[in-house]
Write a protein that holds these residues in place. Structure first.
Motif, PDB file in Angstrom:
ATOM      1  N   ARG A 142       0.829  -1.197   0.000  1.00  0.00           N
ATOM      2  CA  ARG A 142       0.000   0.000   0.000  1.00  0.00           C
ATOM      3  C   ARG A 142       0.870   1.256   0.000  1.00  0.00           C
ATOM      4  O   ARG A 142       2.007   1.254   0.480  1.00  0.00           O
ATOM      5  N   ASN A 143       0.318   2.310  -0.559  1.00  0.00           N
ATOM      6  CA  ASN A 143       1.005   3.610  -0.646  1.00  0.00           C
ATOM      7  C   ASN A 143       2.299   3.540  -1.462  1.00  0.00           C
ATOM      8  O   ASN A 143       3.130   4.430  -1.353  1.00  0.00           O
ATOM      9  N   HIS A 144       2.452   2.498  -2.256  1.00  0.00           N
ATOM     10  CA  HIS A 144       3.617   2.441  -3.141  1.00  0.00           C
ATOM     11  C   HIS A 144       3.379   3.297  -4.383  1.00  0.00           C
ATOM     12  O   HIS A 144       4.251   4.072  -4.793  1.00  0.00           O
ATOM     13  N   THR A 145       2.187   3.167  -4.984  1.00  0.00           N
ATOM     14  CA  THR A 145       1.852   3.896  -6.206  1.00  0.00           C
ATOM     15  C   THR A 145       0.447   4.453  -6.087  1.00  0.00           C
ATOM     16  O   THR A 145      -0.489   3.730  -5.726  1.00  0.00           O
ATOM     17  N   GLY A 216      -0.946   8.482   3.235  1.00  0.00           N
ATOM     18  CA  GLY A 216       0.488   8.327   3.329  1.00  0.00           C
ATOM     19  C   GLY A 216       1.180   8.875   2.102  1.00  0.00           C
ATOM     20  O   GLY A 216       0.555   9.111   1.066  1.00  0.00           O
ATOM     21  N   VAL A 217       2.467   9.076   2.216  1.00  0.00           N
ATOM     22  CA  VAL A 217       3.261   9.597   1.106  1.00  0.00           C
ATOM     23  C   VAL A 217       3.571   8.454   0.151  1.00  0.00           C
ATOM     24  O   VAL A 217       4.163   7.446   0.550  1.00  0.00           O
ATOM     25  N   PRO A 218       3.173   8.541  -1.133  1.00  0.00           N
ATOM     26  CA  PRO A 218       3.478   7.468  -2.085  1.00  0.00           C
ATOM     27  C   PRO A 218       4.900   7.598  -2.623  1.00  0.00           C
ATOM     28  O   PRO A 218       5.516   8.652  -2.563  1.00  0.00           O
ATOM     29  N   GLU A 219       5.388   6.484  -3.143  1.00  0.00           N
ATOM     30  CA  GLU A 219       6.695   6.516  -3.785  1.00  0.00           C
ATOM     31  C   GLU A 219       6.619   7.115  -5.185  1.00  0.00           C
ATOM     32  O   GLU A 219       7.593   7.676  -5.675  1.00  0.00           O
ATOM     33  N   GLN A 220       5.472   6.961  -5.839  1.00  0.00           N
ATOM     34  CA  GLN A 220       5.300   7.565  -7.151  1.00  0.00           C
ATOM     35  C   GLN A 220       3.817   7.829  -7.388  1.00  0.00           C
ATOM     36  O   GLN A 220       2.951   7.183  -6.791  1.00  0.00           O
ATOM     37  N   ARG A 235       4.191  20.883  -9.640  1.00  0.00           N
ATOM     38  CA  ARG A 235       5.621  20.580  -9.746  1.00  0.00           C
ATOM     39  C   ARG A 235       6.363  20.985  -8.476  1.00  0.00           C
ATOM     40  O   ARG A 235       7.176  20.221  -7.940  1.00  0.00           O
ATOM     41  N   ALA A 236       6.079  22.197  -7.980  1.00  0.00           N
ATOM     42  CA  ALA A 236       6.770  22.664  -6.777  1.00  0.00           C
ATOM     43  C   ALA A 236       6.389  21.821  -5.563  1.00  0.00           C
ATOM     44  O   ALA A 236       7.244  21.461  -4.749  1.00  0.00           O
ATOM     45  N   GLY A 237       5.099  21.498  -5.432  1.00  0.00           N
ATOM     46  CA  GLY A 237       4.662  20.710  -4.290  1.00  0.00           C
ATOM     47  C   GLY A 237       5.225  19.313  -4.294  1.00  0.00           C
ATOM     48  O   GLY A 237       5.664  18.794  -3.263  1.00  0.00           O
ATOM     49  N   ALA A 238       5.236  18.669  -5.463  1.00  0.00           N
ATOM     50  CA  ALA A 238       5.787  17.325  -5.546  1.00  0.00           C
ATOM     51  C   ALA A 238       7.278  17.323  -5.220  1.00  0.00           C
ATOM     52  O   ALA A 238       7.794  16.405  -4.569  1.00  0.00           O
ATOM     53  N   THR A 239       7.976  18.367  -5.648  1.00  0.00           N
ATOM     54  CA  THR A 239       9.401  18.464  -5.327  1.00  0.00           C
ATOM     55  C   THR A 239       9.613  18.656  -3.836  1.00  0.00           C
ATOM     56  O   THR A 239      10.493  18.026  -3.230  1.00  0.00           O
ATOM     57  N   ASN A 240       8.804  19.517  -3.223  1.00  0.00           N
ATOM     58  CA  ASN A 240       8.970  19.791  -1.790  1.00  0.00           C
ATOM     59  C   ASN A 240       8.647  18.568  -0.933  1.00  0.00           C
ATOM     60  O   ASN A 240       9.274  18.356   0.114  1.00  0.00           O
ATOM     61  N   LEU A 241       7.663  17.782  -1.354  1.00  0.00           N
ATOM     62  CA  LEU A 241       7.245  16.628  -0.562  1.00  0.00           C
ATOM     63  C   LEU A 241       7.979  15.354  -0.942  1.00  0.00           C
ATOM     64  O   LEU A 241       7.800  14.319  -0.296  1.00  0.00           O
ATOM     65  N   GLY A 242       8.791  15.401  -1.991  1.00  0.00           N
ATOM     66  CA  GLY A 242       9.543  14.222  -2.387  1.00  0.00           C
ATOM     67  C   GLY A 242       8.738  13.204  -3.152  1.00  0.00           C
ATOM     68  O   GLY A 242       9.089  12.021  -3.177  1.00  0.00           O
ATOM     69  N   LEU A 244       7.452  11.388  -6.538  1.00  0.00           N
ATOM     70  CA  LEU A 244       7.953  11.159  -7.884  1.00  0.00           C
ATOM     71  C   LEU A 244       6.770  11.079  -8.834  1.00  0.00           C
ATOM     72  O   LEU A 244       5.908  10.212  -8.711  1.00  0.00           O
ATOM     73  N   LEU A 245       6.688  11.995  -9.794  1.00  0.00           N
ATOM     74  CA  LEU A 245       5.634  11.989 -10.797  1.00  0.00           C
ATOM     75  C   LEU A 245       6.047  11.061 -11.938  1.00  0.00           C
ATOM     76  O   LEU A 245       7.133  11.187 -12.500  1.00  0.00           O
TER      77      LEU A 245
END
Length: 523
Positions: A142-145, A216-220, A235-242, A244-245
């Motif tokens: 879970r929360n992987h993708t 949860g924070v996903p890996e992608q 783009r900025a939010g995904a970068t700040n939170l880590g 991966l798009l």
């Protein structure tokens, strides 16, 4: 006749010679070998005849049918792509001397060609990606993708009492790739990058869902190449939170199939029950069955769902899919059960951090007035907003029903809603905060009144005692002493609650201390 390469023919002839002891094999051997390789016995005899029986090495030029078979090349496919017609391409190639075969032979060769290349020649890149193979990936936990997509729902709703026509609501879905758990966010306006960012924030923060902690924070994050998915906030939010798009390939909607299927389920189940459904059959006059008139501005608001009714129905459908549908892929479990039983640790992101990273921020601060926070000609109120304090506003550019408030130092405060459209739970919190203020104010008032009454009783008792005492020599009166005492500067009292002040004012011990202080002043 099935085309055979030289290597295979060489192996067949070597096998027969081995069985025949270097001589021509018997009829039974030939038929058995022919059956193994899917050819006729006559073909086998032709292969053997063309070979040197005393030389089993069999050179490449010695084995064959005597005539090379025709095959489609990249150049032929280029002509087909240009002509967009197989017969026209064959005629053009024949006139140029590139091919000498008949049209049926040309079509048989085209049929043997790689389907992906054939479709690429006819339909371009879309034909290529729709006819080639991909490696399928299954999220391990879970929360992987997260799979994200959005669409216009197949129904009409009335957005508010201020609008004159219904709208087709937009919905963003975020699906957990492992369990299929669906999170849906409805919108009234066209979806942009800020809305997508807000939907991901809701899916990423920790929340309780039917007794299960989800988020949860996903890996992608898998999404298509829509412009709304790659806005500045996203783009900025995904970068700040880590985060991966992972965008899908063009024309490869199956790579985001989980989100596509979730949208299909929502559309189907809502269309089965929505009075304003657009895809639920037609009448004999070819009109939509659940929309009485084709002119939307003349539609009766009572014949379609209100926005509140739609959001309630959407939530019920999502809950029904997540908690009642059992899936074979998950071993007969529901989506929520599969999510809850997975032991993988979750890493939910704090709501304040996610909102600060993903939402647009106004550069100014806004002071709360009696009507709330005035932002872009609207007033926003919430239980946590205090009069006279300054706040920074985080918002969605196309959504003004609510904003998120932060202190000037960046600490998250609360979500504030437009004063005219407070949700029931937000209104209840606001009225509860108002009632608490009233109770505290009443306690402060009662405490002050009780304190002054005790003070007055103490003074009156002292005056009576002095009037009866013969030692009173007619000097300065008790009233004058009290006035002088009140004029002296005093230390500021520590801040206490209204309830503690009232209790202290009513205590006998404090009354005795006041009398002792009066005695000292008199002396």
């Amino acid at each position: 006749m099935m085309t055979r390469d030289v290597t295979q023919k060489r192996a067949v002839v070597a096998q027969l010679m081995s069985l025949g002891g270097g001589q021509c094999p018997s009829m039974g051997m030939v038929e058995r070998v022919a059956g193994q390789h899917g050819v006729t016995a006559r073909t086998i005899y032709r292969w053997v005849k063309s070979a040197d029986l005393n030389d089993t090495s069999l050179p490449d030029t010695a084995v064959g049918t005597g005539r090379a078979s025709f095959e489609i090349t990249t150049g032929h496919l280029t002509v087909i792509a240009d002509e967009q017609n197989a017969h026209g391409a064959w005629q053009r190639l024949r006139d140029a001397g590139e091919v000498t075969c008949s049209y049926p032979t040309f079509m048989r060769a085209l049929d043997r060609c790689d389907p992906a290349m054939r479709q690429a020649a006819i339909h371009g890149f879309k034909g290529l990606v729709n006819n080639r193979m991909y490696l399928q990936t299954t999220p391990p936990h879970r929360n992987h993708t997260y799979h994200l997509d959005h669409t216009s729902m197949d129904l009409y709703v009335w957005p508010s009492h201020r609008e004159r026509a219904p709208i087709r609501p937009q919905v963003t879905v975020v699906v957990d790739g492992y369990s299929g758990l669906i999170h849906a966010v409805p919108w009234k306006n066209e979806i942009n990058g800020d809305m997508v960012a807000a939907a991901l924030v809701e899916a990423g923060i920790d929340r309780d869902y039917y007794g299960v902690s989800v988020g949860g924070v996903p890996e992608q994050v898998v999404l298509d190449n829509a412009a709304a998915h790659f806005g500045p906030a996203m783009r900025a939010g995904a970068t700040n939170l880590g985060w991966l798009l992972a965008p899908t390939h063009p024309f490869s909607s199956w790579q985001n199939g989980k989100a596509e299927r979730a949208i299909g389920l929502l559309n189907q189940r809502l269309a089965n029950r929505a009075p304003g459904a657009t895809d639920a059959g037609t009448t004999r006059t070819n009109q939509r069955r659940h929309l009485q008139v084709p002119q939307m501005d003349k539609l009766d608001p009572d014949t379609v769902w209100s926005w509140k009714a739609f959001t309630l129905a959407l939530r019920e459908v999502v809950d029904e899919i997540n908690t009642t549908i059992r899936m074979k892929r998950l071993g007969g479990r529901t989506r929520l059960e599969a999510y809850a039983q997975d032991p993988t640790e979750r890493f939910p992101v704090a709501e304040s951090i996610a909102l600060h990273a993903m939402l647009t921020t106004d550069g100014r601060t806004y002071t709360a007035s009696k009507n709330g926070i005035q932002f872009e000609n609207r007033h926003y109120v919430a239980a946590g907003v205090q009069f006279g304090r300054d706040y920074r506003v985080h918002y969605l550019p196309t959504m003004r029903d609510s904003v998120h408030l932060f202190t000037p130092e960046g600490r998250y405060v609360c979500e504030a809603f437009e004063a005219g459209s407070l949700p029931p739970n937000a209104r209840a919190k606001f009225m509860a905060a108002r009632a608490q203020q009233e109770r505290h104010a009443a306690a402060i008032e009662q405490g002050v009144i009780d304190s002054r009454r005790h003070f007055a009783d103490a003074v009156n008792a002292r005056v009576i005692d002095q009037d009866d005492d013969a030692r009173f020599d007619g000097g300065s009166s008790v009233t004058a002493a009290i006035a002088a005492r009140a004029a002296r500067p005093r230390k500021r009292l520590p801040r206490v609650t209204a309830r503690a002040t009232a209790q202290a004012a009513r205590s006998t011990a404090d009354t005795e201390s006041w009398l002792a202080a009066l005695d000292e002043d008199d002396e």
